[in-house]
Design a protein around this motif. Structure first.
Motif, PDB file in Angstrom:
ATOM      1  N   ASN A 184       0.830  -1.210   0.000  1.00 50.91           N
ATOM      2  CA  ASN A 184       0.000   0.000   0.000  1.00 50.91           C
ATOM      3  C   ASN A 184       0.862   1.257   0.000  1.00 50.91           C
ATOM      4  O   ASN A 184       0.551   2.233  -0.674  1.00 50.91           O
ATOM      5  CB  ASN A 184      -0.920   0.030   1.229  1.00 50.91           C
ATOM      6  N   HIS A 185       1.935   1.227   0.785  1.00 54.96           N
ATOM      7  CA  HIS A 185       2.861   2.356   0.826  1.00 54.96           C
ATOM      8  C   HIS A 185       3.561   2.532  -0.516  1.00 54.96           C
ATOM      9  O   HIS A 185       3.632   3.640  -1.063  1.00 54.96           O
ATOM     10  CB  HIS A 185       3.885   2.127   1.948  1.00 54.96           C
ATOM     11  N   LEU A 186       4.083   1.458  -1.081  1.00 56.87           N
ATOM     12  CA  LEU A 186       4.874   1.577  -2.307  1.00 56.87           C
ATOM     13  C   LEU A 186       4.026   1.939  -3.515  1.00 56.87           C
ATOM     14  O   LEU A 186       4.531   2.543  -4.474  1.00 56.87           O
ATOM     15  CB  LEU A 186       5.650   0.289  -2.561  1.00 56.87           C
ATOM     16  N   VAL A 187       2.731   1.594  -3.502  1.00 56.92           N
ATOM     17  CA  VAL A 187       1.848   2.044  -4.585  1.00 56.92           C
ATOM     18  C   VAL A 187       1.785   3.569  -4.609  1.00 56.92           C
ATOM     19  O   VAL A 187       1.816   4.188  -5.675  1.00 56.92           O
ATOM     20  CB  VAL A 187       0.441   1.424  -4.422  1.00 56.92           C
ATOM     21  N   LEU A 188       1.699   4.180  -3.446  1.00 53.61           N
ATOM     22  CA  LEU A 188       1.732   5.648  -3.379  1.00 53.61           C
ATOM     23  C   LEU A 188       3.060   6.189  -3.886  1.00 53.61           C
ATOM     24  O   LEU A 188       3.102   7.147  -4.680  1.00 53.61           O
ATOM     25  CB  LEU A 188       1.508   6.118  -1.945  1.00 53.61           C
ATOM     26  N   GLU A 189       4.156   5.581  -3.451  1.00 54.49           N
ATOM     27  CA  GLU A 189       5.474   6.067  -3.870  1.00 54.49           C
ATOM     28  C   GLU A 189       5.661   5.909  -5.381  1.00 54.49           C
ATOM     29  O   GLU A 189       6.327   6.729  -6.029  1.00 54.49           O
ATOM     30  CB  GLU A 189       6.572   5.324  -3.106  1.00 54.49           C
ATOM     31  N   GLN A 190       5.073   4.867  -5.957  1.00 47.49           N
ATOM     32  CA  GLN A 190       5.121   4.692  -7.401  1.00 47.49           C
ATOM     33  C   GLN A 190       4.406   5.842  -8.105  1.00 47.49           C
ATOM     34  O   GLN A 190       4.913   6.407  -9.085  1.00 47.49           O
ATOM     35  CB  GLN A 190       4.472   3.355  -7.781  1.00 47.49           C
ATOM     36  N   LEU A 191       3.231   6.203  -7.609  1.00 43.57           N
ATOM     37  CA  LEU A 191       2.492   7.326  -8.184  1.00 43.57           C
ATOM     38  C   LEU A 191       3.289   8.619  -8.066  1.00 43.57           C
ATOM     39  O   LEU A 191       3.390   9.396  -9.032  1.00 43.57           O
ATOM     40  CB  LEU A 191       1.141   7.479  -7.480  1.00 43.57           C
ATOM     41  N   LYS A 192       3.879   8.851  -6.908  1.00 46.65           N
ATOM     42  CA  LYS A 192       4.650  10.073  -6.692  1.00 46.65           C
ATOM     43  C   LYS A 192       5.864  10.133  -7.613  1.00 46.65           C
ATOM     44  O   LYS A 192       6.190  11.180  -8.185  1.00 46.65           O
ATOM     45  CB  LYS A 192       5.090  10.158  -5.222  1.00 46.65           C
ATOM     46  N   ALA A 193       6.532   8.987  -7.788  1.00 48.08           N
ATOM     47  CA  ALA A 193       7.735   8.959  -8.616  1.00 48.08           C
ATOM     48  C   ALA A 193       7.413   9.187 -10.089  1.00 48.08           C
ATOM     49  O   ALA A 193       8.128   9.905 -10.791  1.00 48.08           O
ATOM     50  CB  ALA A 193       8.459   7.625  -8.436  1.00 48.08           C
ATOM     51  N   LYS A 194       6.339   8.584 -10.566  1.00 45.49           N
ATOM     52  CA  LYS A 194       6.030   8.641 -11.995  1.00 45.49           C
ATOM     53  C   LYS A 194       5.271   9.899 -12.395  1.00 45.49           C
ATOM     54  O   LYS A 194       5.374  10.354 -13.544  1.00 45.49           O
ATOM     55  CB  LYS A 194       5.252   7.393 -12.417  1.00 45.49           C
ATOM     56  N   LYS A 195       4.511  10.478 -11.468  1.00 49.30           N
ATOM     57  CA  LYS A 195       3.673  11.617 -11.826  1.00 49.30           C
ATOM     58  C   LYS A 195       4.096  12.924 -11.150  1.00 49.30           C
ATOM     59  O   LYS A 195       3.476  13.962 -11.384  1.00 49.30           O
ATOM     60  CB  LYS A 195       2.199  11.311 -11.494  1.00 49.30           C
ATOM     61  N   GLY A 196       5.130  12.880 -10.334  1.00 53.32           N
ATOM     62  CA  GLY A 196       5.661  14.099  -9.751  1.00 53.32           C
ATOM     63  C   GLY A 196       4.714  14.801  -8.807  1.00 53.32           C
ATOM     64  O   GLY A 196       4.674  16.042  -8.751  1.00 53.32           O
TER      65      GLY A 196
END
Length: 345
Positions: A184-196
């Motif tokens: 759940n945490h890393l899904v958020l970090e993935q969004l943050k990394a890819k979409k700024g």
């Protein structure tokens, strides 16, 4: 006559045309290898010859535990043998996982794996196991997406709208997870990394309290499994934004997939599978894989998966090996991009 001489005579009788090309020592070595291979074959033919344990590295009552008990029951029925679940909890699954990695590689101690199998070592190099080097994959069992959701008062209706909304409000939105380092945490970090986007992470001790806080308006966003969130979607207490796979899921056909929102570079899969300690004989792994294929084809098992918004996924050893490597590499990349450093989870 010595034992060596007797063996040479036997080999000469069995292989009269080829013996002159080999020394007696080479033939003795060949015979030893043959005996070893025969012993392995005999082991696979009698497997299992004692109780089989499926180690679930999480507490009883969790989704992984329920899946482990389903597999244990069905394997026991197929083989007419004792197959039991053993819960070894702690460190987000790392303790039970380490235990199986260090167990005898004879197929009698197996590990039920789920998303933390790859997310934990991605964020924590000291997890004490390597998902690739420490285990022999047996096969995937089932898989399904997570779902992005938000508080019903947030003025967005899709994940694409969330990205646009967050980009104009850096740091103003927050997101609850089931704990730091989990999927759940890393899904958020993935969004943050890819979409700024800048969204504040708030870790909880499990997804249930985070969900209650989102319903109550204390937090804005989270991801969770479809069975966990669907009741609140249906009664209107939370809004679904997307499932974490390209296409919509049949259990909630009104919820958009990622591809139709132009977000196909994002993905996350909730999965279950079985692995054994590295070095487990290939014939034993093959027998286990065949059993998993039979189990996932059973109508009652498929009905159970459907109720849990899962799909059968018995693609075998090679598929699972590729999946584990890809999933681990993908989460490691997210961790590097976001500069996530953890000493424990």
């Amino acid at each position: 006559m010595s034992l060596d001489d007797n063996l040479t005579i036997v080999l000469t009788f069995l292989y009269p045309m080829t013996l002159p090309h080999f020394s007696r020592r080479q033939w003795l070595a060949s015979a030893a290898v043959g005996s070893f291979v025969h012993a392995l074959g005999a082991q696979a033919a009698t497997y299992p010859d004692k109780p089989v344990r499926i180690v679930v590295p999480f507490a009883a009552g969790a989704g992984t535990d329920a899946m482990g008990r389903l597999l244990a029951q069905k394997l026991g029925d197929l083989w007419g043998a004792s197959v039991v679940v053993e819960n070894r909890t702690g460190a987000s699954g790392a303790i039970g996982t380490q235990y199986v990695a260090q167990s005898p590689a004879d197929g009698h101690t197996l590990l039920l794996v789920a998303a933390p199998f790859t997310t934990v070592p991605a964020v924590l190099p000291t997890a004490g196991y390597d998902p690739v080097a420490s285990f022999a994959p047996i096969g995937m069992v089932a898989e399904g997406p997570l779902m992005w959701a938000c508080n019903k008062d947030l003025p967005i209706n899709t994940l694409a709208e969330l990205v646009a909304y967050a980009q104009t409000r850096p740091g103003q939105l927050n997101y609850g997870s089931a704990g730091a380092g989990g999927i759940n945490h890393l899904v958020l970090e993935q969004l943050k990394a890819k979409k700024g986007v800048s969204i504040v992470h708030i870790p909880y001790r499990g997804i249930a309290p985070a969900t209650l806080d989102m319903i109550g308006g204390q937090i804005h966003l989270l991801t969770g499994t479809i069975p966990a969130l669907a009741p609140f979607v249906r009664d209107g207490r939370i809004k679904p934004l997307a499932v974490t796979t390209a296409q919509r899921h049949p259990s909630l056909p009104q919820v958009h997939g990622l591809a139709e929102q132009g977000l196909s570079d994002l993905s996350a899969l909730n999965y279950f599978g079985l692995v054994a300690p590295k070095g487990t004989p290939a014939d034993v792994v093959a027998r286990l894989g065949q059993a998993i294929g039979r189990i996932t084809a059973m109508p009652d098992v498929q009905a159970r998966f459907k109720a849990d918004a899962l799909e059968p996924a018995p693609q075998g050893v090679a598929h699972m090996d590729r999946f584990i490597r890809s999933d681990l590499d993908g989460w490691k990349k997210v961790v590097r991009q976001q500069g996530i450093q953890m000493e424990a989870i």
